[in-house]
Structures are given as C-alpha cells and as structure tokens.
Scaffold this motif. Structure first.
Motif, PDB file in Angstrom:
ATOM      1  N   LEU A  28     -24.751  -5.411  -0.489  1.00  0.00           N
ATOM      2  CA  LEU A  28     -24.493  -6.788  -0.927  1.00  0.00           C
ATOM      3  C   LEU A  28     -25.588  -7.722  -0.426  1.00  0.00           C
ATOM      4  CD1 LEU A  28     -20.642  -7.025  -0.334  1.00  0.00           C
ATOM      5  CD2 LEU A  28     -21.833  -6.786  -2.531  1.00  0.00           C
ATOM      6  N   ALA A  29     -26.050  -7.492   0.791  1.00  0.00           N
ATOM      7  CA  ALA A  29     -27.103  -8.331   1.366  1.00  0.00           C
ATOM      8  C   ALA A  29     -28.463  -8.061   0.737  1.00  0.00           C
ATOM      9  CB  ALA A  29     -27.178  -8.101   2.879  1.00  0.00           C
ATOM     10  N   ASP A  30     -28.632  -6.893   0.124  1.00  0.00           N
ATOM     11  CA  ASP A  30     -29.934  -6.483  -0.407  1.00  0.00           C
ATOM     12  C   ASP A  30     -30.054  -6.677  -1.914  1.00  0.00           C
ATOM     13  OD1 ASP A  30     -32.537  -5.393  -0.130  1.00  0.00           O
ATOM     14  OD2 ASP A  30     -31.805  -3.461  -0.849  1.00  0.00           O
ATOM     15  N   ILE A  31     -29.189  -7.492  -2.499  1.00  0.00           N
ATOM     16  CA  ILE A  31     -29.255  -7.683  -3.950  1.00  0.00           C
ATOM     17  C   ILE A  31     -30.554  -8.340  -4.354  1.00  0.00           C
ATOM     18  CG2 ILE A  31     -28.230  -9.034  -5.825  1.00  0.00           C
ATOM     19  CD1 ILE A  31     -25.551  -7.964  -4.902  1.00  0.00           C
ATOM     20  N   ASP A  99     -25.967   0.847  -5.640  1.00  0.00           N
ATOM     21  CA  ASP A  99     -25.188   2.078  -5.532  1.00  0.00           C
ATOM     22  C   ASP A  99     -23.681   1.866  -5.634  1.00  0.00           C
ATOM     23  OD1 ASP A  99     -27.471   3.643  -5.192  1.00  0.00           O
ATOM     24  OD2 ASP A  99     -27.416   3.467  -3.011  1.00  0.00           O
ATOM     25  N   TYR A 100     -23.263   0.626  -5.678  1.00  0.00           N
ATOM     26  CA  TYR A 100     -21.832   0.324  -5.620  1.00  0.00           C
ATOM     27  C   TYR A 100     -21.460  -0.761  -6.617  1.00  0.00           C
ATOM     28  CZ  TYR A 100     -22.524   2.392  -0.994  1.00  0.00           C
ATOM     29  OH  TYR A 100     -22.870   3.222   0.041  1.00  0.00           O
ATOM     30  N   ASP A 101     -20.281  -0.629  -7.203  1.00  0.00           N
ATOM     31  CA  ASP A 101     -19.628  -1.741  -7.901  1.00  0.00           C
ATOM     32  C   ASP A 101     -18.609  -2.273  -6.907  1.00  0.00           C
ATOM     33  OD1 ASP A 101     -21.093  -1.228 -10.165  1.00  0.00           O
ATOM     34  OD2 ASP A 101     -19.479  -0.177 -11.198  1.00  0.00           O
ATOM     35  N   VAL A 102     -18.656  -3.586  -6.642  1.00  0.00           N
ATOM     36  CA  VAL A 102     -17.875  -4.163  -5.549  1.00  0.00           C
ATOM     37  C   VAL A 102     -17.104  -5.381  -6.034  1.00  0.00           C
ATOM     38  CG1 VAL A 102     -17.968  -5.099  -3.196  1.00  0.00           C
ATOM     39  CG2 VAL A 102     -19.714  -3.453  -3.952  1.00  0.00           C
ATOM     40  N   VAL A 103     -15.852  -5.476  -5.594  1.00  0.00           N
ATOM     41  CA  VAL A 103     -15.049  -6.684  -5.772  1.00  0.00           C
ATOM     42  C   VAL A 103     -14.588  -7.116  -4.390  1.00  0.00           C
ATOM     43  CG1 VAL A 103     -12.976  -7.726  -6.776  1.00  0.00           C
ATOM     44  CG2 VAL A 103     -14.271  -6.014  -8.075  1.00  0.00           C
ATOM     45  N   VAL A 104     -14.882  -8.365  -4.042  1.00  0.00           N
ATOM     46  CA  VAL A 104     -14.463  -8.926  -2.765  1.00  0.00           C
ATOM     47  C   VAL A 104     -13.433 -10.006  -3.041  1.00  0.00           C
ATOM     48  CG1 VAL A 104     -15.197 -10.255  -0.732  1.00  0.00           C
ATOM     49  CG2 VAL A 104     -16.654  -8.415  -1.631  1.00  0.00           C
ATOM     50  N   GLU A 105     -12.244  -9.856  -2.460  1.00  0.00           N
ATOM     51  CA  GLU A 105     -11.228 -10.894  -2.506  1.00  0.00           C
ATOM     52  C   GLU A 105     -11.397 -11.744  -1.262  1.00  0.00           C
ATOM     53  OE1 GLU A 105      -7.286  -9.283  -2.849  1.00  0.00           O
ATOM     54  OE2 GLU A 105      -7.931  -7.792  -4.313  1.00  0.00           O
ATOM     55  N   ALA A 166     -14.697  -0.913  -3.481  1.00  0.00           N
ATOM     56  CA  ALA A 166     -16.010  -0.478  -3.953  1.00  0.00           C
ATOM     57  C   ALA A 166     -15.902   0.890  -4.597  1.00  0.00           C
ATOM     58  CB  ALA A 166     -17.007  -0.429  -2.802  1.00  0.00           C
ATOM     59  N   LEU A 167     -16.707   1.057  -5.627  1.00  0.00           N
ATOM     60  CA  LEU A 167     -16.903   2.353  -6.276  1.00  0.00           C
ATOM     61  C   LEU A 167     -18.333   2.781  -5.994  1.00  0.00           C
ATOM     62  CD1 LEU A 167     -15.417   1.555  -9.803  1.00  0.00           C
ATOM     63  CD2 LEU A 167     -14.242   2.560  -7.834  1.00  0.00           C
ATOM     64  N   PHE A 168     -18.511   3.995  -5.524  1.00  0.00           N
ATOM     65  CA  PHE A 168     -19.849   4.553  -5.345  1.00  0.00           C
ATOM     66  C   PHE A 168     -20.255   5.127  -6.695  1.00  0.00           C
ATOM     67  CE2 PHE A 168     -22.660   8.064  -3.639  1.00  0.00           C
ATOM     68  CZ  PHE A 168     -23.695   7.214  -3.280  1.00  0.00           C
ATOM     69  N   VAL A 169     -21.327   4.619  -7.275  1.00  0.00           N
ATOM     70  CA  VAL A 169     -21.689   4.967  -8.650  1.00  0.00           C
ATOM     71  C   VAL A 169     -22.712   6.101  -8.739  1.00  0.00           C
ATOM     72  CG1 VAL A 169     -21.066   2.691  -9.536  1.00  0.00           C
ATOM     73  CG2 VAL A 169     -23.421   3.120  -8.779  1.00  0.00           C
ATOM     74  N   ASP A 171     -23.547  10.343  -7.567  1.00  0.00           N
ATOM     75  CA  ASP A 171     -22.838  11.574  -7.202  1.00  0.00           C
ATOM     76  C   ASP A 171     -22.754  11.679  -5.692  1.00  0.00           C
ATOM     77  OD1 ASP A 171     -22.245  12.504  -9.725  1.00  0.00           O
ATOM     78  OD2 ASP A 171     -24.131  13.607  -9.935  1.00  0.00           O
ATOM     79  N   PRO A 172     -21.669  12.053  -5.133  1.00  0.00           N
ATOM     80  CA  PRO A 172     -20.479  12.613  -5.755  1.00  0.00           C
ATOM     81  C   PRO A 172     -19.452  11.571  -6.188  1.00  0.00           C
ATOM     82  CG  PRO A 172     -20.223  12.753  -3.405  1.00  0.00           C
ATOM     83  CD  PRO A 172     -21.586  12.132  -3.665  1.00  0.00           C
ATOM     84  N   GLY A 173     -19.741  10.299  -5.993  1.00  0.00           N
ATOM     85  CA  GLY A 173     -18.797   9.244  -6.331  1.00  0.00           C
ATOM     86  C   GLY A 173     -17.911   8.914  -5.142  1.00  0.00           C
ATOM     87  N   GLY A 174     -16.975   8.057  -5.383  1.00  0.00           N
ATOM     88  CA  GLY A 174     -16.031   7.666  -4.348  1.00  0.00           C
ATOM     89  C   GLY A 174     -15.496   6.282  -4.644  1.00  0.00           C
ATOM     90  N   ALA A 175     -14.361   5.996  -4.040  1.00  0.00           N
ATOM     91  CA  ALA A 175     -13.727   4.688  -4.195  1.00  0.00           C
ATOM     92  C   ALA A 175     -12.935   4.397  -2.927  1.00  0.00           C
ATOM     93  CB  ALA A 175     -12.814   4.666  -5.416  1.00  0.00           C
ATOM     94  N   THR A 176     -13.116   3.198  -2.410  1.00  0.00           N
ATOM     95  CA  THR A 176     -12.456   2.824  -1.171  1.00  0.00           C
ATOM     96  C   THR A 176     -12.061   1.364  -1.223  1.00  0.00           C
ATOM     97  OG1 THR A 176     -13.716   4.483   0.043  1.00  0.00           O
ATOM     98  CG2 THR A 176     -12.724   2.738   1.355  1.00  0.00           C
ATOM     99  N   SER A 177     -10.975   1.051  -0.532  1.00  0.00           N
ATOM    100  CA  SER A 177     -10.493  -0.319  -0.378  1.00  0.00           C
ATOM    101  C   SER A 177     -10.469  -0.648   1.106  1.00  0.00           C
ATOM    102  CB  SER A 177      -9.072  -0.422  -0.974  1.00  0.00           C
ATOM    103  OG  SER A 177      -8.542  -1.694  -0.733  1.00  0.00           O
ATOM    104  N   TRP A 178     -10.875  -1.863   1.450  1.00  0.00           N
ATOM    105  CA  TRP A 178     -10.840  -2.317   2.845  1.00  0.00           C
ATOM    106  C   TRP A 178     -10.044  -3.606   2.913  1.00  0.00           C
ATOM    107  CZ3 TRP A 178     -15.290  -0.893   0.299  1.00  0.00           C
ATOM    108  CH2 TRP A 178     -15.908   0.293   0.750  1.00  0.00           C
TER     109      TRP A 178
END
Length: 181
Positions: A28-31, A99-105, A166-169, A171-178
């Motif tokens: 996010l900081a490196d956009i 590398d990530y699709d991110v949604v921040v609430e 976030a979704l890791f876009v 391989d191998p992928g991944g999805a996590t919520s914080w």
C-alpha cells in the motif's frame, strides 16, 4: 493504529497459508506515482466508499496515500464524499496494489493539524501530485486534482483502519482478513 491484529485465513478451504499484514501494508505504501500518465496501465486507482445520508453507499475514485499505517484521503469538504465522511466517518478504501487487491475498512476524521497536513503534502508531491499547503495551513492546493474533489482548497481526511481484506493475486494465491483492535 492498534498494535493488536487478529488474522483470519480466508484461503484455508484451498489449503492456502494466511497472508501476512506487513507485506500488504508495504505494498500500500509503495503504490507510487499517481500523476496523470504515471505508471500507464499499471496505475493504481483508490476507490472510497462512504455512506450517504439515506444509508446508501457512495463510491468514487480519490487521491489517497498510505502513510504510517493509515490512509489519507484528499477531498473538498463541500463535495459528497467530504460531507459523508464528516457526517458518518465509517468508510472503505479499495485498491489493487501490485501483488494484492486490498479493501481497508476504517473511520475517517478531518485532519486540522498543520504538521500532518504539511507532511501529507510532501507525501503527495513525492507520489507525483504537486500539492502544497494553502494559506490556512490546514488544506492543500495544487494545479490540478481529481474532478470529483471539487474546487481547491482540498482537505485531508485520515482513515484509521478497523479491518482489512486482501487477495494475493500471484500464485499460489491466498486471502486473509485482519481486524485491528
């Protein structure tokens, strides 16, 4: 921002490991460059969703900067997103980083501290938008802005995260919520 982070692996069904928050925050900081023509088709648009007075969502593209664990959004106070954030501060910001699709609430608040506004002007300028602090010391001005920002001056809103997904876009992928407590 809170130092306690609760992690939920959303990719466990597919035996994917949970993502780590630190690389997502670094992405996010490196956009980087948000100036017109910057990063070509690889540009990264930030999408802010606020809540209208009638409870319906309002989504619009914004200038946003990730700094010190928070998003900073620039908007005119009189345009819909500015009015919405001041009336109902709960909002989301979505962006596709490399590398990530991110949604921040999070929760938005108007920044009036002159030092913070000046710092965000520097962050914006380093990212390709030639923002400067206006005469009041509490808002920004520049030769241009997003049309949806309204006329200058533009005010700074700090969005403190309460949750992120976030979704890791790659391989191998991944999805996590914080959740940030």
């Amino acid at each position: 921002m809170s130092t306690h982070i609760k992690t939920k692996n959303l990719g466990g069904l597919y035996e994917l490991s949970p993502l780590q928050w630190e690389p997502v925050a670094a992405a996010l900081a490196d956009i980087g460059d948000q100036a017109p023509g910057g990063r070509g088709p690889d540009r990264h648009s930030h999408w802010l969703t606020t809540i209208n007075a009638d409870g319906s969502p309002h989504t619009t593209g914004v200038g946003a900067f990730w700094d010190d664990g928070r998003f900073y959004v620039v908007s005119g106070r009189g345009v819909r997103k500015g009015r919405n954030m001041e009336r109902e501060p709960r909002c989301t910001i979505a962006v596709a980083a490399d590398d990530y699709d991110v949604v921040v609430e999070g929760v938005a608040e108007l920044v009036t501290d002159r030092a913070t506004v000046a710092h965000i002007a520097e962050v914006a300028a380093a990212g390709g938008w030639p923002a400067e602090v206006d005469e009041s010391g509490t808002a920004l001005t520049a030769p241009y802005s997003a049309p949806s920002a309204g006329p200058a001056p533009w005010h700074v809103y700090r969005v403190t995260p309460t949750k992120a997904n976030a979704l890791f876009v790659r391989d191998p992928g991944g999805a996590t919520s914080w959740t940030f407590e």
